[in-house]
Design an enzyme around this catalytic site. Structure first.
Site, mmCIF file in Angstrom:
data_model
loop_
_atom_site.group_PDB
_atom_site.id
_atom_site.type_symbol
_atom_site.label_atom_id
_atom_site.label_comp_id
_atom_site.label_asym_id
_atom_site.label_seq_id
_atom_site.Cartn_x
_atom_site.Cartn_y
_atom_site.Cartn_z
ATOM 1 N N ASP A 134 0.795 -1.227 0.000
ATOM 2 C CA ASP A 134 0.000 0.000 0.000
ATOM 3 C C ASP A 134 0.832 1.286 0.000
ATOM 4 O O ASP A 134 0.624 2.165 -0.820
ATOM 5 C CB ASP A 134 -0.961 -0.024 1.189
ATOM 6 C CG ASP A 134 -2.036 1.038 1.093
ATOM 7 O OD1 ASP A 134 -2.393 1.406 -0.019
ATOM 8 O OD2 ASP A 134 -2.519 1.492 2.142
ATOM 9 N N CYS A 188 -15.831 -4.724 -16.777
ATOM 10 C CA CYS A 188 -16.971 -3.917 -16.322
ATOM 11 C C CYS A 188 -18.025 -3.747 -17.408
ATOM 12 O O CYS A 188 -19.201 -3.515 -17.097
ATOM 13 C CB CYS A 188 -16.493 -2.542 -15.866
ATOM 14 S SG CYS A 188 -15.501 -2.571 -14.356
ATOM 15 N N CYS A 191 -21.431 -1.307 -17.518
ATOM 16 C CA CYS A 191 -21.883 -0.974 -16.163
ATOM 17 C C CYS A 191 -21.192 0.292 -15.659
ATOM 18 O O CYS A 191 -19.978 0.439 -15.766
ATOM 19 C CB CYS A 191 -21.598 -2.133 -15.211
ATOM 20 S SG CYS A 191 -22.078 -1.810 -13.482
ATOM 21 N N CYS A 194 -20.850 2.227 -10.099
ATOM 22 C CA CYS A 194 -19.942 2.888 -9.150
ATOM 23 C C CYS A 194 -19.798 4.372 -9.471
ATOM 24 O O CYS A 194 -19.750 5.208 -8.561
ATOM 25 C CB CYS A 194 -18.579 2.195 -9.135
ATOM 26 S SG CYS A 194 -17.704 2.192 -10.722
ATOM 27 N N CYS A 198 -21.466 7.247 -6.876
ATOM 28 C CA CYS A 198 -20.465 7.905 -6.029
ATOM 29 C C CYS A 198 -21.041 9.242 -5.558
ATOM 30 O O CYS A 198 -21.412 10.086 -6.391
ATOM 31 C CB CYS A 198 -19.168 8.135 -6.800
ATOM 32 S SG CYS A 198 -17.923 9.078 -5.868
ATOM 33 N N CYS A 214 -12.863 12.058 -3.065
ATOM 34 C CA CYS A 214 -13.267 10.764 -2.522
ATOM 35 C C CYS A 214 -13.569 10.897 -1.029
ATOM 36 O O CYS A 214 -12.778 11.471 -0.276
ATOM 37 C CB CYS A 214 -12.158 9.731 -2.737
ATOM 38 S SG CYS A 214 -12.506 8.111 -2.028
#
Length: 389
Positions: A134, A188, A191, A194, A198, A214
């Site tokens: 990460d 995807c 589609c 998301c 959002c 975000c």
């Protein structure tokens, strides 16, 4: 030789609790350079990313003679085994699923170290590794996609066939030339759930996002949260799961493979009011093992205050007034002022006088603006009520 070693590593990964593993070359991720540069220039980056774009793209800038990258994924739970105890009159907040259980950085590092030691022990040559989780230089999802672990969805997350996007990712560069696995293309299709759902329109439609819009990022900042995001976090005090919750690939996904990832309902859905006065020691003891605690208690306390405002919890007014009057941190005072304004209408003369008193003695401009905004809104409410009467 390397083919056999690869199979031994795959088998070992399953034994030590790695749910998916993939191998790719250490070739540069050149296709990302223009995009990363554009994102930075447009101010879409958050500052949490590794700052050197070249090091994010070229493995040979951070590792001597890299030959391969091993990508791993661990599936995490999406549903609580039991709900926290309901307490009459008390509101709860929640941590996003990614922060449930023990900090995933620690779990992944342990798995990577175990795998690294295994490879070192059985290799017949001198081997070297650079594990990352990460916070490393490379982009986890890009590595995992090229290694065949999953594909990058329109929400920018890695989506696996087996576990959806509810996976933690890690990788390690090595000098061993493994045969690479086949990358997986985006599935995807048409589609756009998301993107459409959002709350802040942070997703750009091509797997990229404006990171500063975000909600997950907004819950991790330490300053006053911009007003356009405050109501949108609802009662979430860390992270955001919406773009995962609405994804068809995540329907029915809930895996409980790793005991250390199992959440304590009382911790991941905490009572909000006690968070306002929690000490540093108690915060570390209770929440320190969560990845959501990495920014310290102030963002969590600020978010708890906003959550109380969003839930219009009148029982929290004394707690919020104390924050406004006594807390030494401007962010907490300003957030408390906003929350009180969301809960209480402009008909309370005692509160109006209290706010005016606080305004007179408040020295921080950002807090003064919050108090003034509430007083102005209350004044408009009173004028509107007078017109109706």
């Amino acid at each position: 030789m390397y083919a056999e070693l690869k199979q031994q590593i795959i088998k070992k990964s399953q034994e030590i609790g790695i749910d998916k593993i993939g191998f790719t070359t250490a070739a540069p991720f050149k296709h990302l350079e223009a995009s990363l540069t554009e994102q930075k220039e447009q101010g879409h980056t958050t500052g949490f990313e590794h700052p050197n774009i070249q090091e994010r793209i070229y493995p040979d800038k951070i590792f001597d003679q890299p030959r391969s990258i091993i990508s791993i994924a661990l599936a995490y739970p999406t549903k609580l085994a039991s709900q926290p105890k309901r307490i009459k009159g008390e509101k709860r907040g929640s941590f996003a699923r990614v922060s449930w259980g023990t900090d995933y950085h620690d779990i992944l590092r342990e798995r990577l170290d175990t795998l690294k030691n295994f490879i070192t022990d059985i290799s017949q040559q001198e081997v070297d590794f650079k594990p990352m989780v990460d916070t490393g230089e490379l982009i986890d999802v890009a590595v995992a996609q090229r290694a065949g672990v999953g594909f990058i969805g329109k929400n920018g997350l890695l989506i696996t066939e087996e576990f959806g996007s509810y996976v933690y990712l890690g990788e390690m560069i090595t000098n061993i030339p493994f045969e690479p696995d086949q990358p997986i293309e985006n599935k995807c299709g048409s589609c756009t759930r998301c993107i459409d759902l959002c709350p802040t329109q942070a997703l750009l439609g091509d797997g990229r996002m404006n990171g500063k819009k975000c909600l997950s990022y907004q819950t991790q900042t330490k300053e006053l949260m911009p007003k356009e995001y405050r109501k949108k976090i609802r009662t979430i005090i860390y992270g955001c799961d919406i773009c995962q919750e609405v994804c068809p690939f995540n329907k029915g996904k809930d895996f409980h493979f790793h005991p250390e990832m199992e959440p304590d309902p009382e911790i991941v859905k905490p009572l909000l009011k006690p968070l306002l006065t929690i000490s540093n020691k108690e915060f570390k003891q209770t929440y320190g093992h969560l990845s959501g605690s990495w920014r310290g208690k102030k963002p969590i306390q600020r978010n708890a205050i906003l959550a109380l405002g969003n839930s219009r919890d009148k029982s929290a007014i004394p707690n919020l007034l104390k924050c406004l009057a006594e807390d030494v941190r401007p962010v907490i005072r300003g957030s408390a002022a906003w929350a009180i304004g969301e809960i209480v209408n402009g008909n309370n003369e005692e509160l109006i006088l209290f706010f005016k008193k606080q305004l007179a003695q408040e020295k921080e401009e950002e807090v003064r603006l919050e108090i003034q905004a509430v007083l102005q809104n209350w004044q408009k409410e009173r004028e509107k009520n007078d017109e109706i009467e």
